[in-house]
Design an enzyme around this catalytic site. Sequence first.
Site, PDB file in Angstrom:
ATOM      1  N   SER A  97       0.808  -1.223   0.000  1.00  0.00           N
ATOM      2  CA  SER A  97       0.000   0.000   0.000  1.00  0.00           C
ATOM      3  C   SER A  97       0.837   1.267   0.000  1.00  0.00           C
ATOM      4  CB  SER A  97      -0.905   0.013   1.238  1.00  0.00           C
ATOM      5  OG  SER A  97      -0.106   0.087   2.416  1.00  0.00           O
ATOM      6  N   GLY A 115       2.637   1.803   2.755  1.00  0.00           N
ATOM      7  CA  GLY A 115       2.742   2.024   4.196  1.00  0.00           C
ATOM      8  C   GLY A 115       3.813   1.146   4.808  1.00  0.00           C
ATOM      9  N   VAL A 116       4.114   1.377   6.078  1.00  0.00           N
ATOM     10  CA  VAL A 116       5.196   0.657   6.731  1.00  0.00           C
ATOM     11  C   VAL A 116       4.843  -0.808   6.974  1.00  0.00           C
ATOM     12  CG1 VAL A 116       4.453   1.307   9.073  1.00  0.00           C
ATOM     13  CG2 VAL A 116       6.858   0.744   8.637  1.00  0.00           C
ATOM     14  N   ASP A 117       3.583  -1.115   7.252  1.00  0.00           N
ATOM     15  CA  ASP A 117       3.210  -2.491   7.586  1.00  0.00           C
ATOM     16  C   ASP A 117       3.416  -3.447   6.406  1.00  0.00           C
ATOM     17  OD1 ASP A 117       2.482  -1.671  10.153  1.00  0.00           O
ATOM     18  OD2 ASP A 117       0.434  -1.223   9.541  1.00  0.00           O
ATOM     19  N   SER A 118       2.918  -3.070   5.239  1.00  0.00           N
ATOM     20  CA  SER A 118       3.090  -3.941   4.070  1.00  0.00           C
ATOM     21  C   SER A 118       4.543  -3.953   3.609  1.00  0.00           C
ATOM     22  CB  SER A 118       2.160  -3.508   2.938  1.00  0.00           C
ATOM     23  OG  SER A 118       2.387  -2.167   2.552  1.00  0.00           O
ATOM     24  N   MET A 145      -2.410  -1.728  -5.375  1.00  0.00           N
ATOM     25  CA  MET A 145      -3.799  -1.673  -5.827  1.00  0.00           C
ATOM     26  C   MET A 145      -4.307  -0.238  -5.811  1.00  0.00           C
ATOM     27  SD  MET A 145      -5.359  -4.912  -3.692  1.00  0.00           S
ATOM     28  CE  MET A 145      -4.137  -4.958  -2.366  1.00  0.00           C
ATOM     29  N   CYS A 162     -14.571  -4.294   2.149  1.00  0.00           N
ATOM     30  CA  CYS A 162     -13.413  -4.074   1.291  1.00  0.00           C
ATOM     31  C   CYS A 162     -12.442  -5.245   1.394  1.00  0.00           C
ATOM     32  CB  CYS A 162     -12.719  -2.769   1.692  1.00  0.00           C
ATOM     33  SG  CYS A 162     -11.316  -2.332   0.680  1.00  0.00           S
ATOM     34  N   GLY A 169      -0.290  -6.610   5.090  1.00  0.00           N
ATOM     35  CA  GLY A 169       0.282  -6.059   6.307  1.00  0.00           C
ATOM     36  C   GLY A 169      -0.700  -5.951   7.444  1.00  0.00           C
ATOM     37  N   CYS A 209     -11.911   3.064   3.859  1.00  0.00           N
ATOM     38  CA  CYS A 209     -11.003   2.159   3.162  1.00  0.00           C
ATOM     39  C   CYS A 209     -10.707   2.630   1.743  1.00  0.00           C
ATOM     40  CB  CYS A 209     -11.632   0.763   3.127  1.00  0.00           C
ATOM     41  SG  CYS A 209     -10.612  -0.474   2.337  1.00  0.00           S
TER      42      CYS A 209
END
Length: 382
Positions: free
Chosen positions: A27, A29-32, A51, A116, A140, A212
């Site tokens: 995404s 972001g840090v998590d993914s 996506m 989602c 993530g 989302c």
Amino acid sequence: MIKNTLQTATPDWHSKVCGKRVIVGMSGGVDSSVAAYLLKSAGAEVHGVFMKNWEEEFDTGFCTSAEDLNDAQKVADTLGIYLHKVNFAKDYKERVFSYFLDTLKAGLTPNPDVLCNKEIKFKAFLDHAHQLGADFIATGHYARTRTLDGQTQLLKGLDNNKDQSYFLHLLNQNQLSQTIFPIGELEKSAVRAIALREKLITFDKKDSTGICFIGERDFSEFIGKYLPSQKGDMITPEGEIIAQHNGLAFYTIGQRKGLKIGGRKNSDGKPWFVVDKLIQTNQLVIAQGEHKAMFGQALIALDPHWIDPNWIDSNGVPKKSKLRAKIRYRQQDQSCTIIPQSDNSLLVNFDEPQRAITPGQSIVFYDDDTCLGGAFISIKLK
């Protein structure tokens, strides 16, 4: 001092992914980003997929997809993996956003993140990943899975402050059995520490919030572009008319901000909250403080979904009636008793009265750290 920087034990998914092709939803972001890193470190052949699920022409000024794509690409370059791009905007609008608007029109408060996940992140994305030759997909999310008696169970993430199993309760066996949650055993601080150590550009990026894929924005202003205003009375539980509302779709149970009645003189000076929506009469019920009208001891929930078929009998009835549940993300699990009804609904009785039971939201059931599934809240009962 940063604690839990690395896993204390090798998680079960390590043995699954070595030498396998895993497609990670990235995404920006840090998590993914860290999810992709952990998978590559475990020996997986990792590809990323960015996506795009909301077109800028739908509205202007808030979509950050270009910035997020740029961040995802930089992380992919740092990790030495290929980043694919795919546009699911049409799927999102048809499968998620249209439902979101229809539910708001009905006077309910939907949770688009739940749908989602079911329709986009673990359906459209999963289908696309198959076309790319995926053995597994990964995201993530702060959640975990385990296989028990031939079924894949969904577990809470170990970081209690970030656990996202609530949003994943509609996933089925096919989806979960093909999904890896690499950061589920980590705390958020550890995820950021890993990103910093590995020089991933997202290490200090702010977490995304809001609807989302659509992001942060003024909710009433945004919804006002799609739904007409249907003004009506704001009334107290006793029937006194206090003010006018702009349309039931613009409010949710428990809401305090945005009522625009703060200057009204009253005897106790307590803040006003939304406590109910009377859909048939188009009235918004508001009350001051922790009014008894804010609370309910029970609810009716529709269309229950159970993740593990081993938890239900041949009639689809859960084998345990005494469970724990939450009616909103981040709420502490609440002890309750579920009584299946003949019309595929559930009567849920709580041990303690619950604040702001909100029709349209999800109630999600747990047994310890196992997420069993959930249902859509239909009616609050006193």
